[in-house]
Scaffold this active site. Structure first.
Site, PDB file in Angstrom:
ATOM      1  N   ASP A   1      58.946 102.701 -78.879  1.00  8.99           N
ATOM      2  CA  ASP A   1      57.863 102.862 -79.886  1.00  8.99           C
ATOM      3  C   ASP A   1      58.487 103.777 -80.964  1.00  8.99           C
ATOM      4  O   ASP A   1      59.486 103.533 -81.541  1.00  8.99           O
ATOM      5  CB  ASP A   1      56.594 103.027 -79.415  1.00  8.99           C
ATOM      6  CG  ASP A   1      55.418 103.018 -80.280  1.00  8.99           C
ATOM      7  OD1 ASP A   1      54.896 101.996 -80.862  1.00  8.99           O
ATOM      8  OD2 ASP A   1      54.890 104.077 -80.862  1.00  8.99           O
ATOM      9  N   ARG A   2      57.839 104.824 -81.199  1.00  9.96           N
ATOM     10  CA  ARG A   2      58.126 105.836 -82.384  1.00  9.96           C
ATOM     11  C   ARG A   2      59.505 106.071 -82.072  1.00  9.96           C
ATOM     12  O   ARG A   2      60.334 106.595 -82.856  1.00  9.96           O
ATOM     13  CB  ARG A   2      57.276 106.956 -82.644  1.00  9.96           C
ATOM     14  CG  ARG A   2      55.625 106.365 -82.449  1.00  9.96           C
ATOM     15  CD  ARG A   2      55.560 105.559 -83.761  1.00  9.96           C
ATOM     16  NE  ARG A   2      55.794 106.323 -84.963  1.00  9.96           N
ATOM     17  CZ  ARG A   2      55.870 105.658 -86.388  1.00  9.96           C
ATOM     18  NH1 ARG A   2      55.505 104.307 -86.270  1.00  9.96           N
ATOM     19  NH2 ARG A   2      56.185 106.516 -87.321  1.00  9.96           N
TER      20      ARG A   2
ATOM     21  N   HIS B   1      46.587 100.617 -87.497  1.00 16.88           N
ATOM     22  CA  HIS B   1      46.919 102.108 -87.516  1.00 16.88           C
ATOM     23  C   HIS B   1      47.878 102.422 -88.424  1.00 16.88           C
ATOM     24  O   HIS B   1      47.852 103.456 -88.842  1.00 16.88           O
ATOM     25  CB  HIS B   1      47.094 102.498 -86.105  1.00 16.88           C
ATOM     26  CG  HIS B   1      48.211 101.934 -85.478  1.00 16.88           C
ATOM     27  ND1 HIS B   1      48.201 100.567 -85.193  1.00 16.88           N
ATOM     28  CD2 HIS B   1      49.243 102.517 -84.884  1.00 16.88           C
ATOM     29  CE1 HIS B   1      49.432 100.397 -84.628  1.00 16.88           C
ATOM     30  NE2 HIS B   1      50.063 101.519 -84.433  1.00 16.88           N
TER      31      HIS B   1
ATOM     32  N   TYR C   1      53.887 108.819 -88.988  1.00 18.95           N
ATOM     33  CA  TYR C   1      53.320 107.489 -89.686  1.00 18.95           C
ATOM     34  C   TYR C   1      53.682 107.459 -91.084  1.00 18.95           C
ATOM     35  O   TYR C   1      54.171 106.260 -91.553  1.00 18.95           O
ATOM     36  CB  TYR C   1      52.126 106.960 -88.905  1.00 18.95           C
ATOM     37  CG  TYR C   1      52.262 106.454 -87.761  1.00 18.95           C
ATOM     38  CD1 TYR C   1      52.373 105.017 -87.527  1.00 18.95           C
ATOM     39  CD2 TYR C   1      51.979 107.089 -86.436  1.00 18.95           C
ATOM     40  CE1 TYR C   1      52.228 104.641 -86.193  1.00 18.95           C
ATOM     41  CE2 TYR C   1      52.039 106.692 -85.075  1.00 18.95           C
ATOM     42  CZ  TYR C   1      52.222 105.223 -85.033  1.00 18.95           C
ATOM     43  OH  TYR C   1      52.281 104.721 -83.684  1.00 18.95           O
TER      44      TYR C   1
ATOM     45  N   HIS D   1      52.753  96.972 -73.497  1.00 18.68           N
ATOM     46  CA  HIS D   1      53.647  97.649 -74.361  1.00 18.68           C
ATOM     47  C   HIS D   1      54.239  98.765 -73.875  1.00 18.68           C
ATOM     48  O   HIS D   1      55.414  99.198 -74.046  1.00 18.68           O
ATOM     49  CB  HIS D   1      52.547  98.045 -75.683  1.00 18.68           C
ATOM     50  CG  HIS D   1      53.297  99.096 -76.564  1.00 18.68           C
ATOM     51  ND1 HIS D   1      54.596  98.702 -77.403  1.00 18.68           N
ATOM     52  CD2 HIS D   1      53.044 100.526 -77.040  1.00 18.68           C
ATOM     53  CE1 HIS D   1      54.866  99.754 -78.023  1.00 18.68           C
ATOM     54  NE2 HIS D   1      54.031 100.652 -77.791  1.00 18.68           N
TER      55      HIS D   1
END
Length: 292
Positions: free
Chosen positions: A107-108, A152, A212, A272
């Site tokens: 992910d990030r 988001h 983000y 996920h």
């Protein structure tokens, strides 16, 4: 007792001016760094890290802005450019005595890993990305009704002020929403780990939003420059993704081939949070990557 990675030592290491990272280190052998995703900390690797530590030095940091790592104030997000966060990771490894290392991110953390691979090709020996597209491609494919899954991303891309206030007003509900929605197996994240994730996230709202926000601004600029210049990942790359490409109307593997010369793209039948839901499958893929 707070949840931790069994057999790992917790350290705090300075990687930049005014920025120290919290990191769990274990095992011995050739090094691999594991980078967590949202809304998590290094604890997400607790199963994978223990297995890999049997024959590798495994380094699991909290990214800047997350967990117990430092959270420099920068609402605009430039301090959270993936280029800057990638430099953190390279500095961390060097502080631990490793000039070259394998790198896996979820992910990030995968966005940071991709940027590290592009910016530091002589440092990153192998690269794994879990369940994310490169930044530029993520924005390209999110449109129409399918973009609702990434609401988001759009919320936290807004100018400083409103996103932070909205999320802080219901932090546990906001972050808990993703822990619930994105996990196919709710038992994969036990109560104590979930509580640790929620606590860490609600204490880091401004820096998480800044991270983000960077992905909607400076990170896109860096990706666009690489695309124009034809920069690609030259090391062996393994990508693990859920079976969500067809549902969103694009070919994820084809998009990845633009960025990676030596690509192994795999579809994983879980949610996920695959390092927690299918750790054995993730370990197998990482070991096969390291053997390439």
């Amino acid at each position: 007792m707070s949840p931790h990675i069994t057999g790992f030592t917790q350290r705090r290491i300075t990687v930049a001016d005014g920025v120290a990272l919290n990191v769990a280190v274990g095992g011995s052998g050739s090094p691999i760094v594991l980078l967590h995703g949202f809304p998590q900390t290094h604890l997400m690797w607790r199963h994978v890290a223990v297995d890999l530590a049997a024959d590798h030095t495994v380094i699991c940091p909290d990214l800047r802005g997350y967990g117990d790592s430092d959270k420099p104030a920068d609402p605009e997000g430039r301090a959270y450019a993936k280029r800057t966060m990638a430099a953190d990771v390279v500095a961390l490894a060097r502080q631990l005595g490793h000039e070259r290392f394998a790198l896996a991110g979820h992910d990030r953390g995968a966005l940071v890993a991709i940027r590290a691979g592009l910016d530091h090709p002589d440092v990153i020996t192998h690269l794994a990305s879990l369940d994310v597209l490169p930044t530029l491609d993520s924005w390209d494919v999110l449109h129409g009704r399918a973009a609702a899954v990434g609401f988001h991303l759009f919320l936290m891309a807004q100018p400083p002020g409103l996103p932070e206030k909205m999320i802080s007003g219901a932090a546990d509900a906001f972050f808990g929403h993703f822990l619930d929605l994105w996990a196919n197996d709710p038992n994969a994240i036990p109560a104590d780990v979930r509580a640790a994730y929620l606590k860490a996230s609600r204490e880091a709202v401004p820096s998480i939003v800044a991270d983000y926000r960077a992905t909607a601004t400076i990170d896109v600029e860096h990706d666009e420059a690489d695309r124009r210049d034809g920069r690609r990942l030259g090391m062996p790359v393994t990508v693990m993704q859920q079976d969500w490409g067809s549902a969103l109307g694009f070919d994820a593997a084809e998009r990845w081939r633009v960025w990676a010369r030596d690509l192994d793209h795999r579809t994983v039948s879980c949610g996920h949070f695959m390092a927690e839901e299918a750790p054995a499958e993730v370990v197998k893929a990482l070991r096969e990557l390291l053997a390439r």
